[in-house]
Design a protein around this motif. Structure first.
Motif, PDB file in Angstrom:
ATOM      1  N   SER A   1       0.834  -1.211   0.000  1.00 41.30           N
ATOM      2  CA  SER A   1       0.000   0.000   0.000  1.00 41.30           C
ATOM      3  C   SER A   1       0.862   1.251   0.000  1.00 41.30           C
ATOM      4  N   ILE A   2       1.928   1.249   0.812  1.00 43.22           N
ATOM      5  CA  ILE A   2       2.833   2.400   0.877  1.00 43.22           C
ATOM      6  C   ILE A   2       3.541   2.611  -0.462  1.00 43.22           C
ATOM      7  N   LEU A   3       4.014   1.524  -1.072  1.00 45.41           N
ATOM      8  CA  LEU A   3       4.722   1.629  -2.355  1.00 45.41           C
ATOM      9  C   LEU A   3       3.804   2.147  -3.460  1.00 45.41           C
ATOM     10  N   ILE A   4       2.557   1.712  -3.455  1.00 41.07           N
ATOM     11  CA  ILE A   4       1.594   2.185  -4.458  1.00 41.07           C
ATOM     12  C   ILE A   4       1.367   3.678  -4.289  1.00 41.07           C
ATOM     13  N   LYS A   5       1.250   4.114  -3.034  1.00 44.71           N
ATOM     14  CA  LYS A   5       1.016   5.530  -2.758  1.00 44.71           C
ATOM     15  C   LYS A   5       2.246   6.389  -3.082  1.00 44.71           C
ATOM     16  N   ILE A   6       3.440   5.847  -2.850  1.00 48.63           N
ATOM     17  CA  ILE A   6       4.663   6.587  -3.167  1.00 48.63           C
ATOM     18  C   ILE A   6       4.744   6.850  -4.673  1.00 48.63           C
ATOM     19  N   GLU A   7       4.410   5.840  -5.470  1.00 45.77           N
ATOM     20  CA  GLU A   7       4.481   6.005  -6.923  1.00 45.77           C
ATOM     21  C   GLU A   7       3.382   6.918  -7.449  1.00 45.77           C
ATOM     22  N   ASP A   8       2.199   6.826  -6.847  1.00 51.10           N
ATOM     23  CA  ASP A   8       1.069   7.631  -7.313  1.00 51.10           C
ATOM     24  C   ASP A   8       0.274   8.104  -6.099  1.00 51.10           C
ATOM     25  N   PRO A   9       0.703   9.201  -5.473  1.00 48.26           N
ATOM     26  CA  PRO A   9       0.078   9.684  -4.230  1.00 48.26           C
ATOM     27  C   PRO A   9      -1.417   9.976  -4.362  1.00 48.26           C
ATOM     28  N   LYS A  10      -1.869  10.376  -5.548  1.00 45.94           N
ATOM     29  CA  LYS A  10      -3.276  10.747  -5.735  1.00 45.94           C
ATOM     30  C   LYS A  10      -4.151   9.544  -6.099  1.00 45.94           C
ATOM     31  N   GLY A  11      -3.527   8.444  -6.463  1.00 48.46           N
ATOM     32  CA  GLY A  11      -4.288   7.270  -6.880  1.00 48.46           C
ATOM     33  C   GLY A  11      -4.742   6.425  -5.707  1.00 48.46           C
ATOM     34  N   SER A  12      -5.685   5.541  -5.967  1.00 50.16           N
ATOM     35  CA  SER A  12      -6.197   4.648  -4.933  1.00 50.16           C
ATOM     36  C   SER A  12      -5.247   3.466  -4.741  1.00 50.16           C
ATOM     37  N   ILE A  13      -5.301   2.850  -3.571  1.00 47.34           N
ATOM     38  CA  ILE A  13      -4.478   1.676  -3.290  1.00 47.34           C
ATOM     39  C   ILE A  13      -5.109   0.422  -3.864  1.00 47.34           C
ATOM     40  N   PHE A  14      -6.410   0.325  -3.683  1.00 49.51           N
ATOM     41  CA  PHE A  14      -7.128  -0.864  -4.137  1.00 49.51           C
ATOM     42  C   PHE A  14      -7.936  -0.566  -5.394  1.00 49.51           C
ATOM     43  N   TYR A  15      -8.209  -1.615  -6.122  1.00 45.17           N
ATOM     44  CA  TYR A  15      -9.006  -1.522  -7.347  1.00 45.17           C
ATOM     45  C   TYR A  15     -10.100  -2.579  -7.255  1.00 45.17           C
ATOM     46  N   SER A  16     -11.314  -2.193  -7.518  1.00 42.59           N
ATOM     47  CA  SER A  16     -12.400  -3.167  -7.521  1.00 42.59           C
ATOM     48  C   SER A  16     -13.094  -3.158  -8.871  1.00 42.59           C
ATOM     49  N   GLN A  17     -13.561  -4.310  -9.273  1.00 46.24           N
ATOM     50  CA  GLN A  17     -14.154  -4.457 -10.600  1.00 46.24           C
ATOM     51  C   GLN A  17     -15.279  -5.479 -10.551  1.00 46.24           C
ATOM     52  N   GLN A  18     -16.322  -5.234 -11.293  1.00 41.79           N
ATOM     53  CA  GLN A  18     -17.427  -6.191 -11.344  1.00 41.79           C
ATOM     54  C   GLN A  18     -16.976  -7.467 -12.047  1.00 41.79           C
ATOM     55  N   ARG A  19     -17.280  -8.592 -11.444  1.00 44.21           N
ATOM     56  CA  ARG A  19     -16.987  -9.897 -12.031  1.00 44.21           C
ATOM     57  C   ARG A  19     -18.210 -10.797 -11.893  1.00 44.21           C
ATOM     58  N   ASN A  20     -18.239 -11.847 -12.703  1.00 40.48           N
ATOM     59  CA  ASN A  20     -19.319 -12.826 -12.622  1.00 40.48           C
ATOM     60  C   ASN A  20     -18.888 -14.010 -11.774  1.00 40.48           C
ATOM     61  N   GLY A  21     -19.740 -14.379 -10.830  1.00 40.10           N
ATOM     62  CA  GLY A  21     -19.479 -15.534  -9.987  1.00 40.10           C
ATOM     63  C   GLY A  21     -20.340 -16.715 -10.409  1.00 40.10           C
ATOM     64  N   LYS A  22     -20.684 -17.553  -9.442  1.00 41.73           N
ATOM     65  CA  LYS A  22     -21.473 -18.746  -9.722  1.00 41.73           C
ATOM     66  C   LYS A  22     -22.829 -18.361 -10.312  1.00 41.73           C
ATOM     67  N   TYR A  23     -23.215 -19.044 -11.392  1.00 37.20           N
ATOM     68  CA  TYR A  23     -24.454 -18.777 -12.129  1.00 37.20           C
ATOM     69  C   TYR A  23     -24.530 -17.341 -12.648  1.00 37.20           C
ATOM     70  N   GLY A  24     -23.380 -16.707 -12.805  1.00 36.15           N
ATOM     71  CA  GLY A  24     -23.349 -15.366 -13.370  1.00 36.15           C
ATOM     72  C   GLY A  24     -23.629 -14.263 -12.381  1.00 36.15           C
ATOM     73  N   GLU A  25     -23.770 -14.589 -11.107  1.00 34.84           N
ATOM     74  CA  GLU A  25     -24.052 -13.548 -10.118  1.00 34.84           C
ATOM     75  C   GLU A  25     -22.898 -12.537 -10.087  1.00 34.84           C
ATOM     76  N   VAL A  26     -23.256 -11.257 -10.119  1.00 37.04           N
ATOM     77  CA  VAL A  26     -22.253 -10.191 -10.187  1.00 37.04           C
ATOM     78  C   VAL A  26     -21.790  -9.804  -8.782  1.00 37.04           C
ATOM     79  N   PHE A  27     -20.489  -9.659  -8.618  1.00 35.54           N
ATOM     80  CA  PHE A  27     -19.925  -9.180  -7.362  1.00 35.54           C
ATOM     81  C   PHE A  27     -18.717  -8.304  -7.677  1.00 35.54           C
ATOM     82  N   ARG A  28     -18.228  -7.587  -6.671  1.00 32.90           N
ATOM     83  CA  ARG A  28     -17.057  -6.731  -6.850  1.00 32.90           C
ATOM     84  C   ARG A  28     -15.818  -7.467  -6.352  1.00 32.90           C
ATOM     85  N   MET A  29     -14.860  -7.673  -7.252  1.00 32.15           N
ATOM     86  CA  MET A  29     -13.619  -8.357  -6.926  1.00 32.15           C
ATOM     87  C   MET A  29     -12.536  -7.328  -6.618  1.00 32.15           C
ATOM     88  N   TYR A  30     -11.764  -7.594  -5.562  1.00 38.26           N
ATOM     89  CA  TYR A  30     -10.756  -6.644  -5.099  1.00 38.26           C
ATOM     90  C   TYR A  30      -9.349  -7.040  -5.535  1.00 38.26           C
TER      91      TYR A  30
END
Length: 221
Positions: free
Chosen positions: A50-79
């Protein structure tokens, strides 16, 4: 026409996927214990990354989340740990012509959107570790097919939709067998092989194999 979860339930049928209650209960117990232990033991690594990510890009977020399909296509946010520049999604359309993967999946080895720290955490698969939270929440399992992006699933054939018969996972045959060197059709076949044959012994073997390829997999990107 957009596929619904009910449509998945009608299409996704394999005789060999009749779920055994004992196996599923044990698998879930392993997921809970494994993800909890992983989150606790790896917390110092999470802080450092987390510290290294912030050092390289102080204004950017540490984590990234994205919609993905799970079992039977159920949508969830993957981290994930963020490994790309903040506007990576906006740059995707321009890069699609350089896609090196077959099928609906987008993969290029030297993706210009990847940051310096991003290259390291991708090569070592550290960027995927926040998905232990998805495992703890029950959206994913430690072992299972990788969760696809909804836009990719929209292009799946009925045969390829079989990947969505079970919970997605952190690792499966694709992760330990070559990753980006494997074409999409072969990737699907490996996932369906797992779905048909899965049991606790196979899960344990895949977890152990993943430990060996986790840090420094030359096929990761």
């Amino acid at each position: 026409m957009k596929k619904t979860i009910d449509t998945y339930r009608d299409i996704l049928k394999i005789e060999q996927t009749k779920e055994k209650k004992l196996y599923l209960a044990t698998k879930r117990l392993i997921d809970i214990i494994g993800s909890l232990c992983g989150l606790i033991l790896l917390s110092p690594l999470f802080i450092i990354v987390s510290i290294l990510i912030k050092i390289e890009d102080p204004k950017g977020s540490i984590f990234y989340s994205q919609q993905r399909n799970g079992k039977y296509g159920e949508v969830f946010r993957m981290y994930k740990f963020r490994s790309m520049v903040q506007n990576a999604e906006e740059m995707l359309d321009e890069l699609k012509k350089y896609n090196e993967q077959s099928g609906p999946v987008f993969k290029i080895k030297n993706d210009p959107r990847v940051t310096k720290i991003g290259r390291f955490i991708r090569r070592t698969s550290i960027d995927e570790l926040p998905q232990l939270l998805n495992v703890l929440k029950g959206e994913m399992s430690i072992v299972g097919p990788r969760p696809p992006i909804p836009s990719e699933v929209e292009e799946y054939t009925s045969y390829q939709l079989q990947r969505l018969l079970v919970k997605p996972g952190l690792t499966c045959y694709w992760q330990v067998g070559g990753r980006n060197k494997i074409e999409f059709d072969e990737w699907v076949e490996l996932d369906i092989k797992y779905i048909k044959e899965r049991n606790l012994w196979i899960d344990v073997k895949l977890i152990l194999k993943t430990v060996f390829v986790l840090f420094g997999d030359k096929n990761a990107s």
